[in-house]
Scaffold this motif. Structure first.
Motif, short mmCIF file in Angstrom:
data_model
loop_
_atom_site.label_atom_id
_atom_site.label_comp_id
_atom_site.label_asym_id
_atom_site.label_seq_id
_atom_site.Cartn_x
_atom_site.Cartn_y
_atom_site.Cartn_z
N TRP A 1 5.20 9.77 -4.42
CA TRP A 1 4.20 9.62 -3.35
C TRP A 1 3.30 10.84 -3.22
CZ3 TRP A 1 9.47 9.42 -2.97
CH2 TRP A 1 10.13 10.54 -2.45
N ASP A 2 3.71 11.99 -3.80
CA ASP A 2 2.87 13.18 -3.79
C ASP A 2 2.13 13.37 -5.11
OD1 ASP A 2 3.55 13.91 -1.19
OD2 ASP A 2 5.34 15.02 -1.84
N ASN A 3 2.27 12.41 -6.00
CA ASN A 3 1.66 12.52 -7.33
C ASN A 3 0.67 11.39 -7.62
OD1 ASN A 3 3.16 14.87 -8.11
ND2 ASN A 3 4.96 13.55 -8.42
N GLY A 4 0.01 10.91 -6.57
CA GLY A 4 -1.06 9.94 -6.74
C GLY A 4 -0.62 8.50 -6.85
N GLN A 5 0.68 8.22 -6.69
CA GLN A 5 1.14 6.84 -6.77
C GLN A 5 1.36 6.26 -5.37
OE1 GLN A 5 4.51 7.78 -9.59
NE2 GLN A 5 3.70 5.98 -10.65
N ASN A 6 1.27 4.93 -5.30
CA ASN A 6 1.48 4.23 -4.04
C ASN A 6 2.29 2.97 -4.34
OD1 ASN A 6 1.29 3.40 -1.36
ND2 ASN A 6 -0.84 4.08 -1.18
N LEU A 7 3.55 3.17 -4.76
CA LEU A 7 4.35 2.10 -5.35
C LEU A 7 4.63 0.95 -4.40
CD1 LEU A 7 6.89 4.15 -7.51
CD2 LEU A 7 4.73 3.09 -8.19
N GLN B 1 10.41 -10.20 12.82
CA GLN B 1 11.58 -11.07 12.77
C GLN B 1 12.55 -10.59 11.70
OE1 GLN B 1 9.84 -14.94 11.73
NE2 GLN B 1 10.40 -14.63 9.58
N GLU B 2 13.78 -11.09 11.78
CA GLU B 2 14.82 -10.70 10.83
C GLU B 2 14.39 -10.97 9.40
OE1 GLU B 2 17.91 -13.15 12.33
OE2 GLU B 2 18.65 -11.64 13.75
N GLY B 3 14.59 -9.98 8.54
CA GLY B 3 14.22 -10.10 7.14
C GLY B 3 12.90 -9.46 6.79
N ASP B 4 12.09 -9.14 7.79
CA ASP B 4 10.82 -8.47 7.51
C ASP B 4 11.07 -7.09 6.91
OD1 ASP B 4 9.36 -10.59 8.46
OD2 ASP B 4 8.85 -9.66 10.39
N VAL B 5 10.15 -6.66 6.05
CA VAL B 5 10.23 -5.34 5.44
C VAL B 5 9.29 -4.40 6.19
CG1 VAL B 5 9.87 -3.99 3.34
CG2 VAL B 5 10.78 -6.31 3.19
N ILE B 6 9.83 -3.29 6.66
CA ILE B 6 9.04 -2.30 7.39
C ILE B 6 8.81 -1.10 6.48
CG2 ILE B 6 8.86 -0.90 9.47
CD1 ILE B 6 10.95 -2.70 10.76
N LEU B 7 7.56 -0.73 6.29
CA LEU B 7 7.21 0.41 5.46
C LEU B 7 6.88 1.62 6.33
CD1 LEU B 7 4.98 -1.27 2.72
CD2 LEU B 7 7.45 -0.84 2.69
N PHE B 8 7.25 2.79 5.83
CA PHE B 8 7.08 4.04 6.58
C PHE B 8 6.38 5.09 5.73
CE2 PHE B 8 10.84 1.92 8.16
CZ PHE B 8 10.80 2.09 9.53
N VAL C 1 2.71 5.77 1.94
CA VAL C 1 3.92 5.00 2.27
C VAL C 1 4.99 5.31 1.23
CG1 VAL C 1 4.90 2.69 2.34
CG2 VAL C 1 2.71 3.15 3.45
N ASN C 2 6.16 5.75 1.68
CA ASN C 2 7.20 6.19 0.73
C ASN C 2 8.61 5.78 1.13
OD1 ASN C 2 7.50 7.88 2.92
ND2 ASN C 2 7.33 9.80 1.76
N HIS C 3 8.73 4.85 2.08
CA HIS C 3 10.07 4.44 2.50
C HIS C 3 10.01 3.00 3.00
CE1 HIS C 3 14.18 4.91 3.80
NE2 HIS C 3 13.89 4.58 5.05
N ALA C 4 11.11 2.26 2.75
CA ALA C 4 11.18 0.86 3.19
C ALA C 4 12.49 0.60 3.91
CB ALA C 4 11.05 -0.07 1.99
N ALA C 5 12.44 -0.29 4.87
CA ALA C 5 13.63 -0.73 5.60
C ALA C 5 13.52 -2.23 5.82
CB ALA C 5 13.76 0.01 6.93
N ILE C 6 14.64 -2.85 6.11
CA ILE C 6 14.66 -4.28 6.42
C ILE C 6 15.06 -4.44 7.88
CG2 ILE C 6 15.77 -6.49 5.92
CD1 ILE C 6 16.13 -5.49 3.05
#
Length: 239
Positions: free
Chosen positions: A140-146, A165-172, A179-184
């Motif tokens: 995320w610090d090297n120009g990528q936005n995976l 709702q349940e099952g949604d993916v939250i990006l942080f 954006v460099n982190h994901a949660a469910i």
């Protein structure tokens, strides 16, 4: 082999079929010796021994004649014990579930068991198969936005926090503009996620997490019943 598996399941009718895949190429049908074969399956020790004598057991196969195309809580517990892939016959289709560590309690290894792995594995249990890919440390610090570069191409669309709702993916975005982190989201204001130097766990979606969330995403084919697969896996940690 696919034809053999589907034929065996059909022959078992309302009872769950069961068997083994040997060396990823041969199917060995077994008798279901469960006292309740319509709802459970059990393979005899002798059949296990016979299968192991014929090669490497690469998958356990069973069916859900009138059930959902996901592994039940009992299925996921027993899969942990066998440590192989499990194939499930449902609606005349074969659904393949790779062996994985339980979603809760994983050690963090970047690129192997990290926040993307948790997201990918959780959705795999629900019947969605997303690509794995190489990811360098600090991408995320090297120009990528995976994350943002791949959400829409894998069937997700953005939704508002008011419809969470349940099952949604939250990006942080954590200590980064990218954006460099994901949660469910798992309901009851809780998220399931995996941070460096920590075991994968549940956390409250409030305070720090609420302040640093970037966006919320939902798969276009998501159904509420899909979430049961994630719940079944999380139940492993309560046994």
């Amino acid at each position: 082999m696919k034809t053999q598996i589907l034929y065996h399941a059909k022959q078992c009718g309302e009872d769950e079929c069961c068997g083994f895949v040997i060396d990823n190429k041969t199917y060995i049908p077994c008798d279901n010796i469960s006292n309740d074969p319509k709802n459970h399956f059990e393979i005899s020790p002798d059949d296990w021994i016979t299968a192991e004598e014929q090669g490497v057991i690469t998958a356990v196969v069973h069916s859900h004649p009138d059930g959902l195309p996901i592994l039940s809580e009992a299925d996921q517990i027993f899969q942990q014990q066998t440590a192989v892939d499990w194939w499930l016959v449902c609606d005349n289709q074969i659904h393949k579930f790779r062996y994985m560590q339980p979603l809760i309690g994983r050690e963090f290894i970047h690129g192997t068991t990290d926040c993307y792995t948790l997201f990918r594995d959780a959705y795999h249990l629900c019947g969605f198969n997303f690509p794995d890919f190489h990811r360098d440390d600090d991408w995320w610090d090297n120009g990528q936005n995976l994350y943002l570069d791949n959400m829409q191409s894998n069937g997700f669309h953005q939704v508002s926090i008011s419809s969470l709702q349940e099952g949604d993916v939250i990006l942080f975005s954590l200590n980064s503009k990218t954006v460099n982190h994901a949660a469910i989201y798992i309901g009851n204001n809780l998220i399931l996620h995996h941070l460096p130097k920590r075991l994968s766990k549940r956390d409250l979606f409030s305070g720090y997490w609420l302040k640093n969330y970037h966006s919320i995403w939902r798969h276009k084919q998501w159904q509420p019943s899909n979430f049961m697969a994630i719940l079944n896996n999380m139940a492993i940690n309560t046994k």
